[in-house]
Scaffold this motif. Structure first.
Motif, PDB file in Angstrom:
ATOM      1  N   LYS A  37      59.434  57.388  -3.589  1.00  0.00           N
ATOM      2  CA  LYS A  37      60.789  56.884  -3.356  1.00  0.00           C
ATOM      3  C   LYS A  37      61.855  57.716  -4.062  1.00  0.00           C
ATOM      4  N   TRP A  38      61.641  57.971  -5.370  1.00  0.00           N
ATOM      5  CA  TRP A  38      62.695  58.580  -6.175  1.00  0.00           C
ATOM      6  C   TRP A  38      62.609  60.100  -6.275  1.00  0.00           C
ATOM      7  N   ARG A  39      61.441  60.678  -6.039  1.00  0.00           N
ATOM      8  CA  ARG A  39      61.284  62.133  -6.168  1.00  0.00           C
ATOM      9  C   ARG A  39      61.246  62.853  -4.824  1.00  0.00           C
ATOM     10  N   VAL A  40      61.041  62.105  -3.750  1.00  0.00           N
ATOM     11  CA  VAL A  40      61.026  62.724  -2.414  1.00  0.00           C
ATOM     12  C   VAL A  40      62.081  62.073  -1.518  1.00  0.00           C
ATOM     13  N   VAL A  41      61.902  60.793  -1.226  1.00  0.00           N
ATOM     14  CA  VAL A  41      62.737  60.133  -0.218  1.00  0.00           C
ATOM     15  C   VAL A  41      64.222  60.140  -0.580  1.00  0.00           C
ATOM     16  N   ALA A  42      64.580  59.618  -1.730  1.00  0.00           N
ATOM     17  CA  ALA A  42      66.008  59.528  -2.088  1.00  0.00           C
ATOM     18  C   ALA A  42      66.690  60.890  -2.092  1.00  0.00           C
ATOM     19  N   PRO A  43      66.107  61.926  -2.716  1.00  0.00           N
ATOM     20  CA  PRO A  43      66.782  63.234  -2.677  1.00  0.00           C
ATOM     21  C   PRO A  43      66.883  63.827  -1.269  1.00  0.00           C
ATOM     22  N   VAL A  44      65.853  63.648  -0.459  1.00  0.00           N
ATOM     23  CA  VAL A  44      65.896  64.187   0.909  1.00  0.00           C
ATOM     24  C   VAL A  44      66.992  63.504   1.708  1.00  0.00           C
ATOM     25  N   LEU A  45      67.039  62.189   1.647  1.00  0.00           N
ATOM     26  CA  LEU A  45      68.057  61.466   2.425  1.00  0.00           C
ATOM     27  C   LEU A  45      69.462  61.790   1.931  1.00  0.00           C
ATOM     28  N   ASP A  46      69.593  61.988   0.633  1.00  0.00           N
ATOM     29  CA  ASP A  46      70.883  62.398   0.084  1.00  0.00           C
ATOM     30  C   ASP A  46      71.300  63.752   0.651  1.00  0.00           C
ATOM     31  N   ARG A  47      70.365  64.708   0.675  1.00  0.00           N
ATOM     32  CA  ARG A  47      70.662  66.048   1.219  1.00  0.00           C
ATOM     33  C   ARG A  47      71.031  65.988   2.696  1.00  0.00           C
ATOM     34  N   LEU A  48      70.431  65.060   3.416  1.00  0.00           N
ATOM     35  CA  LEU A  48      70.749  64.912   4.840  1.00  0.00           C
ATOM     36  C   LEU A  48      72.068  64.188   5.065  1.00  0.00           C
ATOM     37  N   GLY A  49      72.554  63.488   4.037  1.00  0.00           N
ATOM     38  CA  GLY A  49      73.737  62.658   4.213  1.00  0.00           C
ATOM     39  C   GLY A  49      73.413  61.368   4.946  1.00  0.00           C
ATOM     40  N   LEU A  50      72.139  60.943   4.887  1.00  0.00           N
ATOM     41  CA  LEU A  50      71.685  59.750   5.605  1.00  0.00           C
ATOM     42  C   LEU A  50      70.966  58.790   4.656  1.00  0.00           C
ATOM     43  N   GLY A  51      71.461  58.721   3.419  1.00  0.00           N
ATOM     44  CA  GLY A  51      70.793  57.933   2.399  1.00  0.00           C
ATOM     45  C   GLY A  51      71.314  56.519   2.276  1.00  0.00           C
ATOM     46  N   GLY A  52      71.251  56.030   1.068  1.00  0.00           N
ATOM     47  CA  GLY A  52      71.600  54.657   0.768  1.00  0.00           C
ATOM     48  C   GLY A  52      70.332  53.865   0.492  1.00  0.00           C
ATOM     49  N   ALA A  53      70.480  52.775  -0.230  1.00  0.00           N
ATOM     50  CA  ALA A  53      69.326  51.985  -0.656  1.00  0.00           C
ATOM     51  C   ALA A  53      68.490  51.492   0.512  1.00  0.00           C
ATOM     52  N   ALA A  54      69.131  51.029   1.573  1.00  0.00           N
ATOM     53  CA  ALA A  54      68.382  50.506   2.717  1.00  0.00           C
ATOM     54  C   ALA A  54      67.535  51.597   3.368  1.00  0.00           C
ATOM     55  N   ALA A  55      68.117  52.770   3.576  1.00  0.00           N
ATOM     56  CA  ALA A  55      67.373  53.869   4.193  1.00  0.00           C
ATOM     57  C   ALA A  55      66.242  54.349   3.295  1.00  0.00           C
TER      58      ALA A  55
END
Length: 159
Positions: free
Chosen positions: A10-28
């Protein structure tokens, strides 16, 4: 069977990737973490039983290729560029679903991106699970909205 620790994923892969895509947020972040948990237990790199799905997000090559087709065009040029930056040049993109966690996560997020409905609330495991089933696993998939799958999304939320 073990797999990638849900909190690490969650914190080392998913959150940073979604942030880089501009498609993040807690729900995503919870949705994509939970998707890996229900699809492969965040442990399988190829589908059980010899099926075509690849990576911990278990994306089929045909889906992968169709999503890249949907990304073509000026309206998605920025996202297409961000996606391309998740890849390396010496391995075909579809094969990177297996070993490139960043890319596999990004492709799974793109699958959800094209659904017009909003991602359910970040802490609603039941609705997130139903959203996964409808959008990602589809009516044709073997997944179901049941206590086992809801528990996986609850794990993702708590990670």
């Amino acid at each position: 069977m073990g797999g990638i620790d849900p909190s690490d994923l969650k914190w080392r892969v998913v959150a940073p990737v979604l942030d880089r895509l501009g498609l993040g947020g807690a729900a995503a972040v919870n949705l994509l973490t939970g998707t890996a948990l229900v699809e492969s237990r965040a442990a399988r790199l190829v589908q059980d039983g010899g099926g075509p799905a690849l990576g911990v997000w278990q994306m089929e090559p045909a889906t992968h290729d169709a999503l890249w087709g949907m990304l073509e065009g000026a309206e998605h040029a920025d996202l297409q560029t961000r996606m391309a930056r998740m890849t390396c040049t010496d391995i075909p993109r579809v094969r990177q679903l297996i070993g490139n966690l960043r890319y596999g996560c990004a492709m799974a997020r793109v699958k959800y991106f094209f659904d017009p409905a909003p991602v359910p609330a970040a802490k609603d495991a039941v609705r997130i699970c139903a959203y996964w089933k409808r959008v990602y696993n589809s009516a044709l998939g073997a997944g179901v909205v049941d206590s086992v799958h809801i528990a996986a999304f609850t794990t993702a939320i708590r990670a």
